[in-house]
Design a protein around this motif. Structure first.
Motif, PDB file in Angstrom:
ATOM      1  N   ASP A 448       0.870  -1.179   0.000  1.00 39.11           N
ATOM      2  CA  ASP A 448       0.000   0.000   0.000  1.00 39.11           C
ATOM      3  C   ASP A 448       0.910   1.234   0.000  1.00 39.11           C
ATOM      4  O   ASP A 448       1.678   1.442   0.949  1.00 39.11           O
ATOM      5  CB  ASP A 448      -0.881   0.001   1.247  1.00 39.11           C
ATOM      6  CG  ASP A 448      -1.908   1.123   1.238  1.00 39.11           C
ATOM      7  OD1 ASP A 448      -1.546   2.256   0.860  1.00 39.11           O
ATOM      8  OD2 ASP A 448      -3.065   0.881   1.627  1.00 39.11           O
ATOM      9  N   ASP A 450       0.408   4.246   0.559  1.00 42.79           N
ATOM     10  CA  ASP A 450       0.103   5.285   1.549  1.00 42.79           C
ATOM     11  C   ASP A 450       0.594   4.934   2.946  1.00 42.79           C
ATOM     12  O   ASP A 450       1.127   5.784   3.661  1.00 42.79           O
ATOM     13  CB  ASP A 450      -1.405   5.540   1.584  1.00 42.79           C
ATOM     14  CG  ASP A 450      -1.922   6.130   0.275  1.00 42.79           C
ATOM     15  OD1 ASP A 450      -1.203   6.953  -0.318  1.00 42.79           O
ATOM     16  OD2 ASP A 450      -3.030   5.750  -0.150  1.00 42.79           O
ATOM     17  N   ASN A 451       0.441   3.652   3.342  1.00 46.37           N
ATOM     18  CA  ASN A 451       0.854   3.290   4.700  1.00 46.37           C
ATOM     19  C   ASN A 451       2.005   2.283   4.727  1.00 46.37           C
ATOM     20  O   ASN A 451       2.426   1.854   5.790  1.00 46.37           O
ATOM     21  CB  ASN A 451      -0.334   2.745   5.497  1.00 46.37           C
ATOM     22  CG  ASN A 451      -0.946   1.504   4.850  1.00 46.37           C
ATOM     23  OD1 ASN A 451      -0.303   0.809   4.061  1.00 46.37           O
ATOM     24  ND2 ASN A 451      -2.195   1.218   5.189  1.00 46.37           N
ATOM     25  N   PHE A 452       2.499   1.882   3.541  1.00 45.45           N
ATOM     26  CA  PHE A 452       3.644   0.969   3.410  1.00 45.45           C
ATOM     27  C   PHE A 452       3.414  -0.368   4.118  1.00 45.45           C
ATOM     28  O   PHE A 452       4.313  -0.908   4.765  1.00 45.45           O
ATOM     29  CB  PHE A 452       4.923   1.630   3.917  1.00 45.45           C
ATOM     30  CG  PHE A 452       5.256   2.907   3.183  1.00 45.45           C
ATOM     31  CD1 PHE A 452       5.592   2.883   1.850  1.00 45.45           C
ATOM     32  CD2 PHE A 452       5.195   4.127   3.832  1.00 45.45           C
ATOM     33  CE1 PHE A 452       5.877   4.062   1.164  1.00 45.45           C
ATOM     34  CE2 PHE A 452       5.479   5.306   3.163  1.00 45.45           C
ATOM     35  CZ  PHE A 452       5.825   5.279   1.814  1.00 45.45           C
ATOM     36  N   VAL A 453       2.214  -0.891   3.992  1.00 48.89           N
ATOM     37  CA  VAL A 453       1.866  -2.205   4.517  1.00 48.89           C
ATOM     38  C   VAL A 453       1.618  -3.139   3.338  1.00 48.89           C
ATOM     39  O   VAL A 453       0.947  -2.771   2.369  1.00 48.89           O
ATOM     40  CB  VAL A 453       0.608  -2.136   5.417  1.00 48.89           C
ATOM     41  CG1 VAL A 453       0.166  -3.527   5.841  1.00 48.89           C
ATOM     42  CG2 VAL A 453       0.890  -1.260   6.642  1.00 48.89           C
TER      43      VAL A 453
END
Length: 636
Positions: A448, A450-453
């Motif tokens: 992701d 946006d949240n680096f997950v």
């Protein structure tokens, strides 16, 4: 004979049902098994423990020397069906290039040497000559205009740049500044040296330039412009007597700088070590090894002279596909490489028929044009493409025209030295919209942005890549390097993708603001800046329009400074942009509208909305791109 041997080993090209193929997990384990060609090991490289290929040559120099000695008498390069060279002849030319680079211009290990030219035999000889010295080869985009060419030469502090006559003409206004600039090379901490020479190949388009027409010979030496042929004649005897330069080259020494357009306008140099660059050998070879193994078969090994494969390279050598999947892989296998001064269906068709070409490497639209052409393509065993999206109908069209051929494609980037995923044969037929599986040494992760997950399988996110081919950094771009090359070895591709349960990758969109037209990455920001040269344009957004032939076309939406006055014409905007862009990046569809561009609260243009509106308008208008048959052939 090469096509016949391939077909005998692979079996019927007709697609095998998926449930009849060898399971994917079993195939991947077999490809990297101990004792296999693609066997891996984990070792400390540049301060990080990495999975690397165990059986790579130590350097690009070593690979070329081994190939030249093993295949000395074999045909190697065929240019425009007119000029032919053996491995020994190109090796001797490369030795000579290395000699004058070193002894006349002082090039030494680690120095950068630029090449800006079409696909010529001299390009190949120069590329290998640079590596014989342990210098760094820096192929520059030959489609670029003079200011961009000069920028690249200065940016990586080339010691010498080798060009053809066309590129010399584009650089003419910048030559004084190239030799006068002050080197500010923080990357090498002051060790860089300024440009010493421009060397001109005797080529202009498809023509060889006669001595009487070499206008650069009349410029004198004050600007250090030299003739390639004169240097070759002057240094040949000494070079052949001296042999391969004695220089120690290790796998972690610098090897290449390839340029990528990125999203900021001017190109970025991508620096790779010998190991990173040479990893392309096994990365590029993965998809067909995987394809054979899926049928429980062993891919072809080294070929005898009578079975030498003939490859037609239809992509520029300056690109990672051309230099790695094309030139390097072909050379290592002892095969013949056919190159053309320009792409056209007629030139390619005649080459396939005359040379009995068994493998072609190009862009999707090129393959489709060849498949649907009037020419006899029965000699072709392998169609391979990359660099751009292709029509999902391509496998079926190929099967209808040439049922004995196998098709494959790959996904990759300059920053990972070629292939990050590949697909061919049966899997390609059943999944024509997938770019395939990652090679066994490559890890992929969808994150992701946006949240680096990491996202679950099947969901869309940014594709991250960890590969033995991942480059070292962007040259002299510490901030861009920090953003894209993460400390633990992952590279952020900027492409939005998803990976299915079986590990097949699907590219969904690009997070980077670029257009891919016929395999060329085009920075939307660069095109927008060119459009702003028009005095009556206030606002502009550049987006893509889908195209069956080239994948995407360039479209510009413009808002005038004064909507109450006569609107600027589409033609005038295109003419303004032409002055600052290479031909392939000039907008082909222009929409001048009075309404402001759609933006979010922070003022950023909402490209998805603009893109959808442009595509809908173009479709309603029945817009069609220019007829390629009325234009000039594209350069190779």
């Amino acid at each position: 004979m090469a096509a016949q041997r391939f077909r005998e080993l692979f079996g019927p090209a007709e697609a095998v049902p998926l449930d009849k193929l060898v399971p994917i997990d079993k195939v991947r384990k077999a490809i990297a098994a101990p004792g296999s060609v693609q066997e891996m090991e984990t070792k400390l490289v540049n301060g990080k423990m990495q999975r690397v290929y165990k059986n790579l040559p130590a350097s690009t120099r070593d690979l070329f020397v081994m190939a030249a000695r093993a295949f000395a008498h074999r045909p190697y390069v065929v240019y425009d069906l007119k000029e032919r060279f053996t491995y020994q002849e190109i090796f001797d030319q490369s030795l000579t290039v290395a000699h004058w680079l070193k002894h006349q211009f002082g090039v030494r290990k680690g120095d950068r040497v630029g090449i800006a030219a079409r696909n010529y035999p001299e390009f190949i000889a120069t590329y290998w000559g640079i590596h014989l010295l342990g210098a760094v080869a820096a192929p520059i985009n030959s489609f670029a205009e003079g200011d961009t060419l000069a920028f690249c030469v200065r940016d990586v502090s080339c010691r010498v740049v080798v060009v053809d006559a066309e590129r010399l003409a584009r650089l003419q206004d910048f030559i004084p500044s190239l030799f006068a600039y002050e080197v500010d090379d923080a990357f090498n901490k002051g060790t860089a040296r300024p440009l010493e020479a421009i060397v001109v190949m005797p080529r202009d388009g498809a023509k060889r330039v006669a001595d009487k027409d070499k206008h650069w010979l009349n410029k004198g030496d004050e600007r250090s412009v030299y003739d390639f042929e004169q240097l070759q004649r002057a240094h040949r005897e000494a070079a052949l007597k001296q042999g391969v330069p004695k220089v120690q080259i290790s796998p972690e020494d610098n090897a290449t700088i390839l340029f990528t357009s990125g999203t900021t306008g001017m190109p970025k140099g991508v620096l790779s070590t010998q190991r990173q660059s040479l990893s392309s050998l096994f990365l590029a070879g993965f998809s067909f090894a995987f394809t054979f193994a899926r049928r429980g078969k062993t891919p072809p090994g080294p070929a005898e002279d009578k079975d030498q494969s003939s490859q037609l390279l239809m992509v520029p050598l300056m690109h990672t596909t051309g230099i790695h999947s094309g030139l390097t892989s072909t050379t290592a296998a002892g095969n013949r490489i056919n190159i053309l001064s320009a792409y056209s269906v007629d030139a390619v068709g005649k080459c396939i028929e005359s040379e009995r070409v068994s493998t072609i490497l190009g862009i999707g639209f090129m393959l489709r044009e060849i498949i649907n052409s009037k020419y006899d393509v029965s000699s072709l065993a392998v169609f391979s493409h990359g660099g751009s999206s292709s029509a999902k109908e391509l496998p079926a069209e190929m099967a209808a025209r040439n049922s004995d051929s196998v098709m494959g494609s790959g996904y990759g980037l300059t920053e990972v030295n070629g292939v990050a995923a590949g697909i061919a044969g049966d899997d390609y037929f059943h999944r024509p919209t997938s770019c395939g599986q990652p090679p066994v040494a490559v890890d992929l992760m969808v994150v992701d942005p946006d949240n680096f997950v990491e996202v679950p399988r099947g969901e869309v996110g940014e594709l991250w890549i960890k590969s033995p081919g991942t480059a070292k950094c962007y040259w002299n771009r510490p901030q861009a390097t920090a953003e894209a090359f993460l400390p633990d070895g992952w590279f952020r591709s900027g492409d939005l993708a998803k990976i299915d349960e079986e590990g097949f990758v699907y590219i969904v969109d690009r997070a980077k603001d670029i257009i891919v037209r016929g395999g060329e990455n085009i920075s939307c920001a660069q095109v927008e800046n060119a459009v702003y040269r028009h005095p009556d344009v206030l606002d502009c957004a550049v987006v893509s329009i889908p195209d069956k032939r080239l994948g995407e076309r360039v479209a510009a939406v413009c808002v005038p400074r004064d909507p109450s006055k006569e609107l600027p014409s589409e033609k005038s905007i295109i003419e303004a942009a032409k002055k600052a862009l290479p031909k392939y990046a000039v907008p082909e569809y222009v929409w001048v509208r009075k309404e402001p561009l759609e933006r979010n609260p922070s003022g950023k243009v909402l490209k998805p909305i603009v893109r959808q509106a442009v595509r809908q308008r173009a479709q309603e208008q029945g817009w069609t791109p220019p007829d390629p048959s009325k234009g000039r052939p594209s350069k190779m």
